[in-house]
Design an enzyme around this catalytic site. Structure first.
Site, PDB file in Angstrom:
ATOM      1  N   ASP A   1      57.529  18.566  71.216  1.00 42.13           N
ATOM      2  CA  ASP A   1      56.360  18.426  72.025  1.00 42.13           C
ATOM      3  C   ASP A   1      56.225  20.088  72.748  1.00 42.13           C
ATOM      4  OD1 ASP A   1      58.308  17.297  73.390  1.00 42.13           O
ATOM      5  OD2 ASP A   1      56.642  16.806  75.114  1.00 42.13           O
ATOM      6  N   ASP A   2      55.154  20.715  73.279  1.00 45.24           N
ATOM      7  CA  ASP A   2      55.006  21.829  73.937  1.00 45.24           C
ATOM      8  C   ASP A   2      56.038  22.853  73.574  1.00 45.24           C
ATOM      9  OD1 ASP A   2      53.231  19.947  75.221  1.00 45.24           O
ATOM     10  OD2 ASP A   2      54.757  19.625  76.857  1.00 45.24           O
ATOM     11  N   ILE A   3      55.781  23.265  72.330  1.00 43.21           N
ATOM     12  CA  ILE A   3      56.335  24.415  71.897  1.00 43.21           C
ATOM     13  C   ILE A   3      55.401  25.302  70.969  1.00 43.21           C
ATOM     14  CG2 ILE A   3      58.587  22.975  71.508  1.00 43.21           C
ATOM     15  CD1 ILE A   3      58.186  22.693  68.461  1.00 43.21           C
TER      16      ILE A   3
END
Length: 450
Positions: A118-120
């Site tokens: 996540d959050d990439i």
């Protein structure tokens, strides 16, 4: 049992919890019938930025101690690694490095491992990956399946957090559903990153796409990012009571404040254990009662700390202001008295809450200070309105003007203090309320002084 997985994921941005806080949480989880804890603080460099490096021995010793604590409490203690910022999906050396890192935890007793992507970046970053894979989903399923195959005979659960983990269901989610090993649990946060509501049809759509029951990651009561000024103590609402029909379970992301989080986590546990008979307000009261003898005072304090993704506005503050306006319209003295009574109530509650158990009080103290300051602000607003009455009715002298000017300065100083405290209590509506009456008082002076 409604939800197989009833977990807490330490997955917030900001300072991670201490080892003692985690041990205390494990004991709390047992009492509230949770069954999975996931270690995944974003600020831990070994978790995210330096994922390729193994944890130091001191950390591993503490984590083993946490696993032992978990076994005593029937809590599965899990580790998550988030390599996506620099991961090359086609690189076998990186696959081996991650496998070996997970094995260091498996060797000390971990039974559940989590791969968080996540959050990439949402597109492939490296030429090697672009040449080998059609898209991000293709790369992630290949890497994740290989990792799972390497470790599956050593673990009981494998949890995967995708890059597109909320919102509309599309080709990315459908491809993962078709290609990821069916034994892998897939995470989803609902319609939003921090979902105000999770309706039944959301679970139906995403479970159909994933071709398995979805595992929800619920970003409440977490208060990181733009929410750091908030203390999320409001009822757990907006989750359909039938989500268990399409969901494997929930992972609850708590606040940076471990002990204050227990207020809401205790209420959420009642939803997870029996969503069909769950009552948000009763469950919040029950949770508070399990934590402290000051149940009435802490419940009242929670009312002014509800603003969050689940509660877009503070309904208590709105109702408080609306009640004042109605009273004041009929009788200025009754409206003024209502404000004074509210401030007295705040001071009384604040005084009692200062005797809360040490760890909980330490978590709440910045908001308790602002709560007390709000009491002074409401008190001074009542005095400001009271001192404005002679000017409104054009029956004033110079002394009245001077008293009002002094009161204006007091209110302005209290408003500045609200900003300096950098915590949100009562919400912005109280600040707006103060500003309205501050400007009114200044206007009365300007209107009557030529």
């Amino acid at each position: 049992m409604y939800f197989d997985i009833r977990g807490i994921v330490e997955g917030f941005y900001g300072k991670p919890w201490t080892h003692q806080e985690r041990k205390d949480l494990i004991k709390f989880m047992e009492k509230n019938n949770y069954n999975l804890y996931i270690y995944a603080p974003k600020a831990d460099t070994y978790h995210r930025f330096n994922w390729g490096k193994k944890y130091p021995s001191s950390f591993m010793e503490e984590f083993k101690d946490l696993i032992i604590e978990g076994k005593k409490s029937n809590i599965d203690v899990s580790i998550a690694i988030s390599p996506g910022l620099s991961l090359k999906y086609s690189n076998n050396d990186q696959l081996l490095k991650l496998k070996e890192k997970f094995e260091t935890f498996i060797n000390i007793g971990v039974k559940t491992i989590c791969l968080f992507l996540d959050d990439i970046p949402t597109n492939l970053q490296y030429e090697e990956d672009k040449n080998k894979y059609n898209d991000l989903a293709d790369a992630q399923q290949d890497f994740t399946n290989k990792l799972y195959n390497e470790l599956s005979n050593k673990i009981e659960k494998f949890i995967f957090c995708p890059t597109h983990y909320h919102g509309e269901v599309g080709d990315y989610q459908k491809k993962l559903g078709k290609t990821l090993n069916s034994e892998i649990e897939i995470i989803w946060t609902g319609p939003e990153v921090c979902s105000e509501k999770i309706p039944l049809n959301d679970s139906e759509k995403i479970s159909k796409a994933f071709k398995r029951k979805v595992l929800y990651w619920d970003n409440y009561p977490v208060n990181d990012s733009t929410m750091v000024s908030e203390m999320h103590l409001g009822p757990y609402i907006g989750r359909d009571k039938n989500l268990f029909k399409n969901s494997k379970g929930f992972l609850i992301n708590p606040m940076n404040q471990a002990y204050a989080s227990m207020i809401t986590l205790g209420a959420i546990s009642e939803y997870l254990n029996n969503p069909e008979s769950y009552d948000p307000d009763i469950s919040l009261r029950n949770s508070i009662s399990r934590l402290t003898n000051l149940k009435n005072e802490l419940y009242e304090f929670s009312k002014v700390n509800v603003q969050s993704p689940l509660n877009k506005e503070n309904t208590y503050t709105k109702n408080f202001i609306n009640t004042f306006n109605k009273l004041y319209e009929n009788s200025s003295s009754k409206g003024i008295e209502y404000l004074k009574n509210e401030s007295k109530k705040i001071f009384k509650i604040y005084s009692k809450l200062m005797s809360l158990q040490k760890k909980l009080k330490e978590n709440l103290i910045p908001w308790l200070k602002n709560y007390k300051n709000s009491g002074f602000l409401i008190e001074k607003i009542s005095e400001l309105i009271e001192l404005s009455q002679p000017l409104i009715h054009e029956k004033f002298n110079n002394e009245d003007i001077n008293k009002l000017r002094k009161k204006i300065l007091e209110v302005e100083n209290l408003l500045k203090l609200c900003i300096e405290l950098d915590t949100k209590v009562y919400g912005e509506d109280l600040i707006k309320f103060a500003l309205i009456h501050l400007k009114n008082a200044k206007g009365f002076i300007k209107l009557n002084i030529f």
